[in-house]
Design an enzyme around this catalytic site. Structure first.
Site, PDB file in Angstrom:
ATOM      1  N   GLN A  31       0.819  -1.202   0.000  1.00  0.00           N
ATOM      2  CA  GLN A  31       0.000   0.000   0.000  1.00  0.00           C
ATOM      3  C   GLN A  31       0.855   1.253   0.000  1.00  0.00           C
ATOM      4  O   GLN A  31       1.868   1.329   0.674  1.00  0.00           O
ATOM      5  CB  GLN A  31      -0.914  -0.007   1.233  1.00  0.00           C
ATOM      6  CG  GLN A  31      -2.113   0.888   1.120  1.00  0.00           C
ATOM      7  CD  GLN A  31      -3.204   0.495   2.104  1.00  0.00           C
ATOM      8  OE1 GLN A  31      -3.305  -0.661   2.483  1.00  0.00           O
ATOM      9  NE2 GLN A  31      -4.007   1.449   2.520  1.00  0.00           N
ATOM     10  N   SER A 110       4.148  -6.381   2.943  1.00  0.00           N
ATOM     11  CA  SER A 110       2.800  -6.334   3.504  1.00  0.00           C
ATOM     12  C   SER A 110       1.773  -6.884   2.511  1.00  0.00           C
ATOM     13  O   SER A 110       1.780  -8.071   2.212  1.00  0.00           O
ATOM     14  CB  SER A 110       2.467  -4.898   3.931  1.00  0.00           C
ATOM     15  OG  SER A 110       1.272  -4.849   4.671  1.00  0.00           O
ATOM     16  N   LEU A 111       0.904  -6.025   1.974  1.00  0.00           N
ATOM     17  CA  LEU A 111      -0.062  -6.437   0.950  1.00  0.00           C
ATOM     18  C   LEU A 111       0.617  -7.205  -0.177  1.00  0.00           C
ATOM     19  O   LEU A 111       0.075  -8.165  -0.728  1.00  0.00           O
ATOM     20  CB  LEU A 111      -0.766  -5.199   0.391  1.00  0.00           C
ATOM     21  CG  LEU A 111      -1.486  -5.346  -0.950  1.00  0.00           C
ATOM     22  CD1 LEU A 111      -2.716  -6.220  -0.804  1.00  0.00           C
ATOM     23  CD2 LEU A 111      -1.839  -3.980  -1.511  1.00  0.00           C
ATOM     24  N   ARG A 135      -9.351  -8.571   3.233  1.00  0.00           N
ATOM     25  CA  ARG A 135      -8.331  -7.971   4.092  1.00  0.00           C
ATOM     26  C   ARG A 135      -8.530  -6.465   4.173  1.00  0.00           C
ATOM     27  O   ARG A 135      -8.487  -5.870   5.247  1.00  0.00           O
ATOM     28  CB  ARG A 135      -6.947  -8.303   3.521  1.00  0.00           C
ATOM     29  CG  ARG A 135      -5.750  -7.722   4.283  1.00  0.00           C
ATOM     30  CD  ARG A 135      -4.481  -8.089   3.513  1.00  0.00           C
ATOM     31  NE  ARG A 135      -3.259  -7.828   4.263  1.00  0.00           N
ATOM     32  CZ  ARG A 135      -2.516  -6.734   4.153  1.00  0.00           C
ATOM     33  NH1 ARG A 135      -2.918  -5.766   3.343  1.00  0.00           N
ATOM     34  NH2 ARG A 135      -1.397  -6.601   4.850  1.00  0.00           N
ATOM     35  N   HIS A 220      -0.189  -3.356  11.088  1.00  0.00           N
ATOM     36  CA  HIS A 220       0.873  -4.191  11.670  1.00  0.00           C
ATOM     37  C   HIS A 220       1.121  -3.861  13.139  1.00  0.00           C
ATOM     38  O   HIS A 220       2.255  -3.725  13.583  1.00  0.00           O
ATOM     39  CB  HIS A 220       2.157  -4.072  10.839  1.00  0.00           C
ATOM     40  CG  HIS A 220       1.980  -4.539   9.427  1.00  0.00           C
ATOM     41  ND1 HIS A 220       1.835  -5.870   9.102  1.00  0.00           N
ATOM     42  CD2 HIS A 220       1.856  -3.850   8.268  1.00  0.00           C
ATOM     43  CE1 HIS A 220       1.643  -5.971   7.790  1.00  0.00           C
ATOM     44  NE2 HIS A 220       1.636  -4.765   7.272  1.00  0.00           N
ATOM     45  N   GLN A 269       0.414 -11.984   9.886  1.00  0.00           N
ATOM     46  CA  GLN A 269       1.009 -10.780   9.290  1.00  0.00           C
ATOM     47  C   GLN A 269       0.325  -9.475   9.713  1.00  0.00           C
ATOM     48  O   GLN A 269       0.984  -8.454   9.902  1.00  0.00           O
ATOM     49  CB  GLN A 269       0.985 -10.897   7.759  1.00  0.00           C
ATOM     50  CG  GLN A 269       1.839  -9.882   7.043  1.00  0.00           C
ATOM     51  CD  GLN A 269       1.223  -9.455   5.720  1.00  0.00           C
ATOM     52  OE1 GLN A 269       0.134  -8.913   5.667  1.00  0.00           O
ATOM     53  NE2 GLN A 269       1.943  -9.711   4.636  1.00  0.00           N
TER      54      GLN A 269
END
Length: 316
Positions: A31, A110-111, A135, A220, A269
């Protein structure tokens, strides 16, 4: 999740010997890498990419591509749009590579880990897109439960940042190290008040900058626990295949090829830090000699160079 590109610090590792076999790693952005007009060239010039994007529109139930191609920056920042858009851009790029796409290791920020798992065939495209959409929605709901944010801390030792986060958290707020992006750049995440307090303490401790980021919440961090619980059920109901090459996952920064463990790490995650610096170091230690970024932007290539300036980087 967020990355910040100002820091100039570097960390040097041993460059592979020139006689060693070239090992190509593919990395996928997260992102923050979206931009108006993203992937329109792929849609216009590649029939296979166009077919993939139209299938995504059908799965999602709205024309994501219209927002990607002609939407404003504000429209692209909508959580339900941002994450599927970046994921779709990355996978569409892979489709254009055809038979030349032969990864030996993959990782995603991440993503981007979902894109990586499509790249190494752990997840089918359709399954991954559904998970990415769920998500995004789960994270948005978690953000609305409690005001929260993130901040980029530049040029302060990781151990000092972690200690300050622990100190502020002990006072009743929530602040954690969230993204280890590269040496000298770490993003913290937590409650708005907690992050503000931590930023002042970190500047006093010698940080070059402590910059609040324009994000919707504390990604996170423990504040994403409601989203983790919601996404866990969807991930557990999804089929995970044995990959064609290892994925280096955010949670452990280590190579993983076992579908069951990949699944568990993906669930963890959302509330765990993105260990990107450690991931890059491990991939290089395991033989990576070049990194190809597949997706919008070039942020990850810059981070690779800050970890080890000797590495070859390129866009897919």
């Amino acid at each position: 999740m967020p990355t910040f590109t100002e820091d100039k610090s570097s960390h040097f590792l041993t460059k592979p010997h020139p006689t060693e076999r070239i090992m190509k790693a593919y990395i996928f952005p997260g992102q923050g890498s979206q931009f108006p007009g993203m992937a329109k060239d792929l849609y216009d010039q590649s029939p296979v990419s166009r077919e993939l994007m139209e299938r995504a529109n059908e799965i999602l139930g709205f024309r994501l591509t219209d927002i990607m191609f002609t939407g404003s920056e504000e429209e692209l920042k909508q959580t339900r749009v941002t994450q599927p858009a970046i994921f779709l851009h990355s996978v569409a790029l892979l489709k254009t590579l055809g038979e030349s796409f032969k990864p030996e290791m993959v990782a995603g920020h991440s993503l981007g880990e979902f894109s990586a798992l499509v790249g190494n065939q752990t997840l089918a495209f359709e399954s991954a897109l559904v998970l990415v959409s769920k998500r995004a929605m789960a994270m948005q709901k978690a953000c609305e439960l409690r005001p929260s944010t993130m901040a980029a801390i530049l040029n302060l030792d990781d151990a000092v940042i972690e200690a300050i986060c622990a100190e502020v958290t002990a006072s009743g707020e929530v602040v954690v190290a969230a993204n280890y992006n590269c040496p000298g750049q770490l993003v913290i995440s937590g409650t708005v008040n907690g992050v503000n307090i931590a930023c002042e303490k970190m500047k006093a401790a010698g940080a070059k900058r402590a910059l609040i980021l324009p994000v919707g919440g504390a990604f996170h961090s423990p504040l994403m626990e409601p989203a983790r619980v919601e996404l866990e059920a969807a991930i557990k109901a999804t089929s995970f295949n044995r990959p064609v090459c290892p994925v280096y996952q955010n949670v452990t920064a280590k190579a993983e090829s076992d579908p069951a463990q990949i699944q568990l790490n993906l669930i963890a995650q959302l509330t765990a830090p993105v260990r990107w610096t450690q991931t890059m170091n491990q991939m290089i230690a395991d033989g990576a000699t070049s990194f190809t970024e597949a997706g919008p932007g070039k942020v990850l290539q810059g981070l690779v160079k800050k970890v080890n300036k000797e590495m070859e980087t390129a866009s897919a």
